[in-house]
Write a protein that holds these residues in place. Structure first.
Motif, PDB file in Angstrom:
ATOM      1  N   MET A   1       0.960  -1.179  -0.102  1.00  0.00           N
ATOM      2  CA  MET A   1       0.067  -0.069  -0.118  1.00  0.00           C
ATOM      3  C   MET A   1       0.918   1.191  -0.039  1.00  0.00           C
ATOM      4  O   MET A   1       0.753   2.305  -0.710  1.00  0.00           O
ATOM      5  CB  MET A   1      -0.976   0.139   1.146  1.00  0.00           C
ATOM      6  N   LYS A   2       2.124   1.110   0.802  1.00  0.00           N
ATOM      7  CA  LYS A   2       2.883   2.319   0.784  1.00  0.00           C
ATOM      8  C   LYS A   2       3.318   2.537  -0.667  1.00  0.00           C
ATOM      9  O   LYS A   2       3.634   3.638  -1.113  1.00  0.00           O
ATOM     10  CB  LYS A   2       4.028   2.183   1.639  1.00  0.00           C
ATOM     11  N   VAL A   3       3.891   1.446  -1.308  1.00  0.00           N
ATOM     12  CA  VAL A   3       4.589   1.649  -2.596  1.00  0.00           C
ATOM     13  C   VAL A   3       3.502   2.093  -3.438  1.00  0.00           C
ATOM     14  O   VAL A   3       3.791   3.356  -4.412  1.00  0.00           O
ATOM     15  CB  VAL A   3       5.125   0.208  -3.064  1.00  0.00           C
ATOM     16  N   ILE A   4       2.328   1.507  -3.765  1.00  0.00           N
ATOM     17  CA  ILE A   4       1.295   1.794  -4.637  1.00  0.00           C
ATOM     18  C   ILE A   4       0.820   3.253  -4.436  1.00  0.00           C
ATOM     19  O   ILE A   4       0.450   4.049  -5.411  1.00  0.00           O
ATOM     20  CB  ILE A   4       0.143   0.851  -4.768  1.00  0.00           C
ATOM     21  N   GLY A   5       0.661   3.602  -3.028  1.00  0.00           N
ATOM     22  CA  GLY A   5      -0.060   5.037  -2.921  1.00  0.00           C
ATOM     23  C   GLY A   5       0.821   6.009  -3.123  1.00  0.00           C
ATOM     24  O   GLY A   5       0.578   7.013  -3.354  1.00  0.00           O
ATOM     25  N   LYS A   6       2.363   5.729  -3.275  1.00  0.00           N
ATOM     26  CA  LYS A   6       3.096   6.812  -3.627  1.00  0.00           C
ATOM     27  C   LYS A   6       3.195   6.948  -5.205  1.00  0.00           C
ATOM     28  O   LYS A   6       4.108   7.821  -5.576  1.00  0.00           O
ATOM     29  CB  LYS A   6       4.446   6.783  -2.986  1.00  0.00           C
ATOM     30  N   THR A   7       2.853   6.168  -5.858  1.00  0.00           N
ATOM     31  CA  THR A   7       2.996   6.258  -7.565  1.00  0.00           C
ATOM     32  C   THR A   7       2.182   7.256  -7.845  1.00  0.00           C
ATOM     33  O   THR A   7       0.645   7.288  -7.445  1.00  0.00           O
ATOM     34  CB  THR A   7       2.546   5.022  -8.132  1.00  0.00           C
ATOM     35  N   TYR A   8       2.474   8.151  -8.747  1.00  0.00           N
ATOM     36  CA  TYR A   8       1.410   9.013  -9.269  1.00  0.00           C
ATOM     37  C   TYR A   8       1.893   9.466 -10.699  1.00  0.00           C
ATOM     38  O   TYR A   8       2.998   9.831 -11.085  1.00  0.00           O
ATOM     39  CB  TYR A   8       1.545  10.290  -8.536  1.00  0.00           C
ATOM     40  N   HIS A   9       0.949   9.017 -11.851  1.00  0.00           N
ATOM     41  CA  HIS A   9       1.185   9.525 -13.181  1.00  0.00           C
ATOM     42  C   HIS A   9      -0.016   9.582 -13.815  1.00  0.00           C
ATOM     43  O   HIS A   9      -0.947   8.839 -13.498  1.00  0.00           O
ATOM     44  CB  HIS A   9       2.235   8.424 -13.580  1.00  0.00           C
TER      45      HIS A   9
END
Length: 763
Positions: free
Chosen positions: A524-532
């Motif tokens: 969740m931490k990894v995916i939550g920080k992806t932004y594109h």
């Protein structure tokens, strides 16, 4: 568009006529000013229209510009069936013009227009309707039409800039590959709202203007009557649109009369990602960000990449530390993800970026600190403006080895590999010890499950900016899971409306067991920080007992499969190219640009969603890591979806990011052909899309792939070659997603791809 033949002199060219580069190389207009035929280029000859009546023989139009070079033994032929073709010695044909109607003759007119006539002397095709980079007097650029710069002064292929006459009345310049959006534009005529049928026109006196069919809405130049003078307008290699004049005297020279800008750094995209434009002594050049280097040496439009390792947000390794490098007087596209509060000085902004692991750079402008993620776009240096500072986060342990002798550089690399090997073994041993102690502790206290307290949930939200929902909230938001949006291997997606802010969301209810709660929290931490912009945004999550739910932004146009395989919603050719670029950019971000490299493992049209503007966004990119290993298995024991999975899955080989490249290649073919990769309703030769496409490509029958649809044949050929390279059986032969994107943009040349060895290639 069929129009009556203009009343001017022309020399008739009958069907069956031909030209060769060495003898009888061109058809002249009656005055001898213009010619249609062969002209010399590097390594061969191209076909086009040029000014034969002046010493420079200036080219104003090029046929098949993205693949123009022909050998000396080729023949240009106006065939009896009305096609204009290049015929090679071995019998191969390249079609230049195929008007799909009867042709009786052709002519090179005195105004620079090459035309084909039917038996009634009606024009059935003309070069004026198909401009490349130049407009001549009497020619106009109508609504929706574009002209493109060339790659270089000696290479007429499509370059990196375009000029478009928009339906909103604006004449606008953009970088090639960028959307028609305000933030991508670098020149506008500011004629928005003055009509939806405006065209760009040039007359014989150099009067350059916008016309709405009844009146002039904007004069770009007043025009000036001069005898024995010719004019043309061109979007030059540097992206600037200019009007030129030239006296027909043999001693004359081309003179600039007008230009869209005098600042050569204004064209956006002149310098690629993470590089910026500067002007020194009147000469334009590009520079990379500090401690970055060119992706492709010598090619500035390819952009720059880091020369150092960038640790992830959760790296606590004391050996990974960062510092700030400053660039004064530089400006970039402002795509900040956060404004840093309580920062009044440059030093405050530096510290704010260093303390934020998501921050790659910060723009300190007029006392405001804007945190940015890479890549930075449209960079340029301003003269005498010290209020703009770019702060770039770099590693204090740079792997930059330029200037170091090769042997020394190799020794450095070997030492670092050894260091990493020792560190890796130590970390594995430490992790094993911690796991053993944890196992003893857990079983000694008879703990059977792992839960997160309310305080832990709050911490998790702070870490990743995600919202923790209760199950009751999501039941209410979806009206007890009433409206189903879609169903896949991992779960079912429902439409919901959040009660507080009335935001429409998509709620995915996962139906299979996930990895442990610790793994869920980490991912969740990894995916939550992806932004594109080409990834579907994860907004929140819910975990209560056996109930696992993810909350995403809502995509109003469904999936790419819904759009692509429905004849009523099928996108046009230009939109299909844009969608392909959207998907490629999203995968590139997952592979190279987000904090933790993510292999999607299931790229397919059903996992690519379309927003209200039909912008493509990749979904489910975190589930490859969140789900248990059997979650995405098919009955063949491989991860992913049959038809899109790379061969290495079947061969029990290590799976890398190249597996996603393979899947993208299959999806690209589906986008090109608007059909599914496997369709058993078709004949045996056509049922498997990949094999059918390769056989059509090898037989030079690409028109079969798009039916009767009118598409740009050079772009089609480029897209097909890219896709075939992506679906090569050997992973090492597939390009990286960065190179795929550069090839889609037209920046990289594409060699002829081989037939993948697993295909039943008939040619």
């Amino acid at each position: 568009m069929a129009t009556s033949a203009q009343q001017q002199r022309y020399s008739n060219i009958s069907v069956g006529s031909s030209l060769t580069p060495s003898t009888n190389s061109s058809w002249l207009s009656s005055s001898g000013l213009y010619a249609f035929g062969f002209y010399s280029v590097t390594n061969g000859y191209a076909v086009g229209i040029f000014l034969a009546g002046i010493p420079e023989k200036t080219v104003v139009w090029t046929a098949n510009r993205d693949d123009p070079v022909s050998p000396i033994n080729v023949v240009l032929l106006l065939t009896n069936d009305g096609r204009l073709i290049l015929q090679h010695e071995n019998g191969d044909e390249i079609v230049i013009v195929n008007p799909n109607t009867s042709v009786a003759s052709a002519s090179m007119l005195d105004n620079g227009n090459f035309v084909l006539y039917n038996s009634s002397q009606i024009i059935t095709w003309q070069s004026f309707d198909n401009p490349t980079d130049t407009l001549l007097p009497g020619q106009h650029l109508s609504v929706g039409k574009e002209i493109f710069s060339s790659v270089s002064e000696t290479n007429p292929a499509t370059g990196i800039f375009r000029l478009k006459m928009q339906s909103d009345g604006n004449l606008v310049q953009y970088p090639v590959g960028a959307e028609d959006m305000k933030n991508n534009a670098y020149y506008s005529s500011h004629t928005y709202g003055m009509g939806n049928n405006i065209s760009l026109n040039l007359d014989n006196n150099g009067h350059f203007y916008l016309f709405n069919g009844s009146s002039i809405v904007s004069n770009l130049t007043p025009g000036q009557y001069r005898t024995s003078t010719i004019y043309l307008v061109r979007i030059d290699v540097d992206g600037i649109f200019r009007l030129y004049s030239r006296s027909l005297d043999r001693q004359g020279n081309w003179t600039k009369e007008w230009s869209s800008t005098e600042d050569k750094c204004v064209p956006k995209g002149l310098c690629g990602l993470n590089s910026f434009c500067i002007i020194m002594d009147g000469v334009t050049r590009c520079e990379c960000l500090p401690e970055f280097s060119l992706v492709i040496p010598g090619n500035w439009s390819s952009g720059c990449e880091r020369n150092f390792f960038m640790g992830g947000c959760k790296d606590n390794d004391q050996n990974v530390s960062y510092k700030i490098r400053s660039l004064d007087n530089t400006v970039w596209e402002d795509t900040y993800y956060a404004l840093s509060k309580n920062t009044t000085t440059k030093e405050d902004c530096e510290n704010a970026c260093l303390e934020d692991c998501n921050c790659d750079a910060a723009l300190f402008i007029d006392g405001i600190c804007r945190k940015q993620k890479l890549p930075l776009r449209y960079g340029r240096r301003l003269q005498g403006d010290d209020s703009n500072v770019t702060l770039v986060k770099v590693s204090t342990r740079s792997s930059f080895t330029q200037g170091v002798p090769n042997n020394s550089a190799n020794e450095i690399k070997k030492e670092r590999h050894l260091d990493m090997y020792i560190i890796g073994i130590s970390l594995v041993a430490l992790a094993a010890l911690i796991l053993a102690i944890s196992w003893v502790y857990v079983h000694r206290n008879h703990v059977g499950t792992y839960t997160i307290s309310n305080n832990r949930n709050v911490e998790m939200i702070d870490d990743v900016g995600l919202r923790a929902f209760t199950y009751a909230e999501l039941v209410q938001a979806t009206n007890e899971f009433e409206e189903e949006l879609g169903r896949g291997a991992s779960g079912t997606v429902y439409k919901g409306i959040l009660s507080n802010d009335k935001i429409i969301v998509a709620v995915k209810r996962l139906e299979k067991e996930l990895a442990g709660m610790r793994e869920f929290q980490t991912e969740m931490k990894v995916i939550g920080k992806t932004y594109h912009r080409n990834l579907v945004r994860l907004l929140g999550y819910c975990h209560e007992g056996s109930k696992w739910l993810l909350v995403y932004e809502y995509m109003s146009n469904g999936s790419l499969a819904d759009v692509l395989f429905n004849p009523e919603t099928r996108p046009c050719w230009e939109e299909r190219i844009r969608i392909s670029l959207d998907i490629a950019r999203g995968i590139l971000y997952l592979h190279e640009e987000c904090e933790t490299r993510i292999i999607h493992c299931d790229i397919k049209p059903q996992n690519i969603l379309m927003d209200e503007r039909r912008c493509a966004k990749i979904s489910d990119f975190g589930l490859a890591k969140l789900l248990m290993l059997d979650q995405t298995y098919t009955d063949t024991g491989i991860r992913g979806t049959r038809g899109y999975t790379a061969p290495e899955w079947h061969r029990n080989l290590p799976v890398t990011v190249k597996a996603d490249v393979y899947s993208f290649g299959v999806v690209l073919l589906e986008i090109i052909c608007c059909r599914r990769s496997v369709d058993r309703r078709l004949s045996e030769n056509e049922a498997i899309l990949q094999e059918w496409v390769y056989n059509c490509y090898a037989a030079r029958e690409l028109n079969k792939l798009v039916g009767y649809e009118e598409v740009d044949t050079r772009t089609l050929d480029r897209m097909i070659k890219i896709a075939i390279w992506c679906i090569q059986d050997e992973p090492s032969m597939r390009p990286s997603m960065r190179n795929v994107l550069l090839m889609l943009d037209g920046t990289l040349d594409i060699p002829v791809p081989p037939c993948p060895y697993s295909f039943q290639c008939t040619i």
